[in-house]
Design a protein around this motif. Structure first.
Motif, short mmCIF file in Angstrom:
data_model
loop_
_atom_site.label_atom_id
_atom_site.label_comp_id
_atom_site.label_asym_id
_atom_site.label_seq_id
_atom_site.Cartn_x
_atom_site.Cartn_y
_atom_site.Cartn_z
N CYS A 32 0.80 -1.28 -0.05
CA CYS A 32 -0.08 0.01 0.08
C CYS A 32 0.80 1.27 -0.04
CB CYS A 32 -0.95 0.02 1.11
SG CYS A 32 -1.97 1.55 1.41
N LEU A 33 1.77 1.25 0.94
CA LEU A 33 2.79 2.44 0.93
C LEU A 33 3.57 2.69 -0.40
CD1 LEU A 33 4.21 4.70 2.55
CD2 LEU A 33 5.68 3.01 3.17
N ALA A 34 4.02 1.48 -0.83
CA ALA A 34 4.78 1.69 -2.21
C ALA A 34 4.02 2.13 -3.28
CB ALA A 34 5.10 0.23 -2.47
N SER A 35 2.91 1.78 -3.29
CA SER A 35 1.66 2.27 -4.41
C SER A 35 1.64 3.72 -4.46
CB SER A 35 0.44 1.38 -4.38
OG SER A 35 -0.35 1.94 -3.43
N ARG A 36 1.52 4.39 -2.89
CA ARG A 36 1.18 5.70 -2.72
C ARG A 36 2.65 6.44 -3.12
NH1 ARG A 36 -2.07 7.78 0.76
NH2 ARG A 36 -1.26 9.88 -0.16
N LEU A 37 3.65 6.13 -2.73
CA LEU A 37 4.94 6.73 -2.90
C LEU A 37 5.29 6.92 -4.36
CD1 LEU A 37 6.95 5.45 0.16
CD2 LEU A 37 5.76 7.62 -0.13
N SER A 38 5.19 5.49 -5.03
CA SER A 38 5.57 5.53 -6.25
C SER A 38 4.55 6.45 -7.45
CB SER A 38 5.68 4.07 -6.78
OG SER A 38 4.55 3.42 -6.82
N HIS A 138 -8.80 7.82 5.50
CA HIS A 138 -7.54 7.02 4.53
C HIS A 138 -8.48 5.50 4.09
CE1 HIS A 138 -4.39 9.38 6.67
NE2 HIS A 138 -4.19 9.66 5.28
N LEU A 139 -9.04 4.99 5.04
CA LEU A 139 -9.59 3.90 4.61
C LEU A 139 -10.68 3.94 3.50
CD1 LEU A 139 -10.05 1.77 7.88
CD2 LEU A 139 -8.48 1.43 6.02
N THR A 593 -7.05 -6.55 12.44
CA THR A 593 -6.04 -5.48 12.09
C THR A 593 -5.90 -5.28 10.64
OG1 THR A 593 -4.46 -7.13 12.61
CG2 THR A 593 -5.07 -5.85 14.33
N LEU A 594 -6.45 -5.93 9.71
CA LEU A 594 -6.30 -5.54 8.21
C LEU A 594 -6.37 -4.31 8.09
CD1 LEU A 594 -5.31 -6.58 5.44
CD2 LEU A 594 -7.66 -7.11 4.96
N THR A 595 -7.60 -3.37 8.25
CA THR A 595 -7.93 -2.28 8.01
C THR A 595 -6.98 -1.33 8.71
OG1 THR A 595 -9.33 -2.22 9.80
CG2 THR A 595 -10.26 -2.76 7.79
N THR A 596 -6.28 -1.62 9.86
CA THR A 596 -5.57 -0.79 10.55
C THR A 596 -3.98 -0.69 9.82
OG1 THR A 596 -6.60 -1.16 12.76
CG2 THR A 596 -4.26 -0.25 12.90
N ALA A 597 -3.58 -1.98 9.45
CA ALA A 597 -2.29 -2.05 8.64
C ALA A 597 -2.38 -1.14 7.44
CB ALA A 597 -2.07 -3.42 8.27
N TYR A 598 -3.48 -0.90 6.75
CA TYR A 598 -3.72 -0.24 5.54
C TYR A 598 -3.76 1.16 6.06
CZ TYR A 598 -5.03 -4.38 2.50
OH TYR A 598 -4.69 -5.56 1.67
N ALA A 599 -4.71 1.58 7.08
CA ALA A 599 -4.65 2.70 7.45
C ALA A 599 -3.26 3.59 7.75
CB ALA A 599 -5.89 3.17 8.66
N ILE A 600 -2.58 2.77 8.56
CA ILE A 600 -1.31 3.11 8.78
C ILE A 600 -0.28 3.58 7.70
CG2 ILE A 600 1.23 2.38 9.78
CD1 ILE A 600 -0.79 0.67 11.97
N ALA A 605 2.38 7.39 4.10
CA ALA A 605 2.44 8.18 2.81
C ALA A 605 2.20 9.36 2.86
CB ALA A 605 1.59 7.26 1.89
N ASP A 606 1.32 10.06 3.39
CA ASP A 606 0.85 11.28 3.57
C ASP A 606 2.16 11.96 4.59
OD1 ASP A 606 -1.34 10.95 2.53
OD2 ASP A 606 -2.72 11.33 4.07
N ILE A 607 2.53 11.43 5.34
CA ILE A 607 3.62 11.99 6.09
C ILE A 607 4.71 12.33 5.57
CG2 ILE A 607 5.31 11.50 8.10
CD1 ILE A 607 2.74 10.09 9.69
#
Length: 615
Positions: A32-38, A138-139, A593-600, A605-607
């Protein structure tokens, strides 16, 4: 157009190095983070994932194969805990996904969200900006909820309400199971008879009560929607994104700055039995999960000096909080035989290879039918007082015990106080207890009988008071870390569990659930020989499991309160190492905790974009 289903080669990675960002772990958070940063074509992103690809594997894609992957080395890391002193010296096995997509590829596909006030508590603990408003925003950006076409389901599923609480256009596809059985519906109605209300806003901040949850299933194909299908495959053609699988990270390479902060300069990993180092120009982000991220930090020399020296690791930064504050959800299962008149599908049918094959064909029909369309969807999140008249007494005794305790690890006294305050308040009490409906056989130790059908009542605890740790015992990255959750060290955790089992038995004897169970009542597990509180407690310690929701091992807290990362997810004492996975959750939540992992990952990514790219 979606890119071909492939990941990078080692030659491509070496050719493209150095990378601006190296993300360690290609699970839910990492991809998820990689998709946002790229999204920014001016930065380069590398994801290092220890597991394999398995893009078109039907054992991952087809739903209802709950627990099928456990212990299978091609799918599961099967991490063993140390022998648990307070749990009959058992070694628990904790499953984690050993494939691209991590545990989002092998989990039970449940999409649940925590109460808003529990996420707001992260901010109250000193983490500005980490609150329900941001979490929900975010979710909703990544949710792609597709409501059922069946209007008869509205009464039980509150479809009209859920449509307004879930995002509809995001890459994580969600829908309710195509089949919800009569035993599940009767059980839901029995909850209402016992005074458990319908959850008012299960996806908008108040899941307290009963509801049927959405599943991470793409209704157009009736296959699993997970981090790989949502965040990697649609973006695999990006020239600035590389994902290398079967790449096991050993450590982060660091140097000291003039200001004495550690700076990450590269990441060392093993690929095809060879060691490589890839250079990084901006940041290393750990997304390896609550069990692996602390191990990698410690192997990098960041951790408790005494423990690292004992393990033979060169100390770069003495940081005793690394690997501490481990918290885990626990569960126990009660299975009942269904009445012979019940002709609904059940999940144990799929244990028969021939039946498995027949129902796989039914999954391919339009609309899909058969046992593969069953889901684990019925949930009740309730306070302790709702399931036991001993609740207030158990909480009072725990408070008195904790108040007399003279020594606490940093921050833990504040956490325990917050947990007890949540349980005692008159409004919006903590949903400390959870009950889950499993349409089939899912318990130990007694096996199912051929030709019988079952329903399992799963009971779980959401806010453990016991705290564990994970620490390296060797400088060899291939040596497993010592994972010690210290299950039931705090007596209240077992006491709550015993009350939950007793409530589940009361639940089984409540109409209209009772009428569709075999008569006389046939409880397969724990069974009629487990009756007293002591016997129930021993059964729990012998056969309970976890829901694989480990958090807290690199907690986001002020450093003096036992924190490892700050509110921008940066590891204290470093300039460019962040953590963006469940290890940062400082206090556990009443949700899977799946939703929480994605939200984090989304907030990370925003940060990063604000601090590193836009700043």
């Amino acid at each position: 157009m979606m890119a071909p289903k492939k990941t990078a080669t080692i030659q491509e990675v070496l050719h493209d190095a150095p990378f601006d960002f190296v993300i360690v772990g290609g699970g839910a958070a990492g991809l998820c983070l990689a998709s946002r940063l790229s999204e920014d074509p001016n930065v380069s992103v590398l994801v290092l994932e220890a597991g394999s690809d398995r893009f078109d594997d039907p054992k991952l894609l087809f739903p209802a194969q709950y627990g099928h992957h456990r212990g299978q080395p091609e799918y599961d890391w099967a991490i063993k805990t140390t022998a648990q002193e307070f749990s009959n010296n058992r070694e628990y096995v904790w499953s984690r996904g050993k494939v691209l997509g991590g545990s989002s590829a092998i989990n039970f596909l449940c999409w649940t969200k925590p109460p808003a006030d529990e996420v707001d508590d992260w901010e109250r603990l000193g983490n500005k900006g980490w609150n329900w408003e941001a979490f929900q925003k975010h979710l909703r950006e990544i949710e792609g909820y597709q409501p059922l076409d069946d209007p008869t389901a509205t009464h039980h599923l509150n479809i009209a309400d859920l449509k307004s609480q879930l995002g509809s256009d995001g890459p994580i596809k969600l829908c309710h199971p195509a089949t919800i059985t009569q035993p599940e519906i009767k059980a839901f109605e029995a909850w209402l008879q016992l005074g458990i209300p319908r959850a008012p806003k299960p996806y908008d901040g108040d899941p307290r009560g009963a509801y049927f949850c959405a599943k991470t299933i793409d209704s157009s194909t009736y296959t699993r929607s997970y981090a790989t299908t949502a965040f990697y495959l649609p973006n695999a053609a990006r020239e600035n994104l590389r994902v290398l699988t079967s790449a096991s990270v050993n450590r982060i390479i660091t140097k000291k700055t003039q200001g004495e902060d550690l700076v990450a300069t590269g990441v060392e990993f093993v690929y095809d039995k060879q060691i490589y180092i890839v250079s990084v120009t901006m940041e290393v982000v750990l997304c390896a999960g609550a069990l692996k991220s602390p191990q990698i930090l410690e192997l990098s020399g960041i951790g408790n000096e005494a423990l690292l020296e004992k393990a033979g690791v060169d100390v770069r930064l003495n940081f005793p909080a690394v690997g501490e504050n481990l918290q885990e959800h626990m569960l126990s299962c009660l299975t009942y035989e269904l009445a012979p008149s019940v002709d609904d599908l059940t999940l144990e049918m799929l244990r028969d290879p021939q039946v498995y094959k027949e129902h796989l064909e039914k999954l391919g029909t339009s609309p899909p039918t058969g046992a593969f369309t069953l889901g684990i969807s019925g949930f009740a999140f309730v306070p302790l007082q709702a399931i036991s008249n001993r609740g207030d007494g158990i909480i009072k005794a725990a408070r008195e015990k904790f108040e007399k305790r003279s020594t606490y690890p940093p921050g833990l006294k504040q956490q325990h106080k917050l947990q007890l305050d949540r349980m005692e308040r008159t409004e919006n009490r903590a949903a400390h207890c959870e009950i889950i409906l499993y349409p089939g056989f899912f318990s130990l130790p007694n096996p199912p009988e051929q030709g019988k059908k079952y329903i399992t009542i799963v009971v779980a605890t959401n806010h453990p008071f016991s705290r564990g740790s994970i620490h390296v015992i060797s400088s060899d990255p291939a040596t497993p870390a010592a994972t010690d959750p210290r299950c039931f060290e705090e007596e209240i955790d077992l006491q709550v569990f015993v009350e939950l089992v007793k409530f589940a038995r009361k639940f089984a004897r409540t109409s209209p659930l009772q009428e569709i169970l075999a008569a006389p009542l046939k409880e397969v597990n724990p069974g009629p020989d487990v009756m007293t509180d002591e016997q129930i407690g021993n059964f729990i310690k012998s056969f309970c499991g976890t829901t694989f929701h480990t958090t807290g091992t690199l907690s986001m807290l002020p450093k003096e309160q036992g924190g490892v990362v700050d509110s921008e997810l940066k590891v204290y004492g470093t300039s460019n190492i962040r953590v963006a996975d469940l290890s940062i959750v400082p206090l556990h939540i009443a949700a899977h905790t799946l939703t929480t992992a994605y939200a984090i990952a989304m907030q990370a990514a925003d940060i990063i974009k604000e601090v590193k790219l836009d700043g």
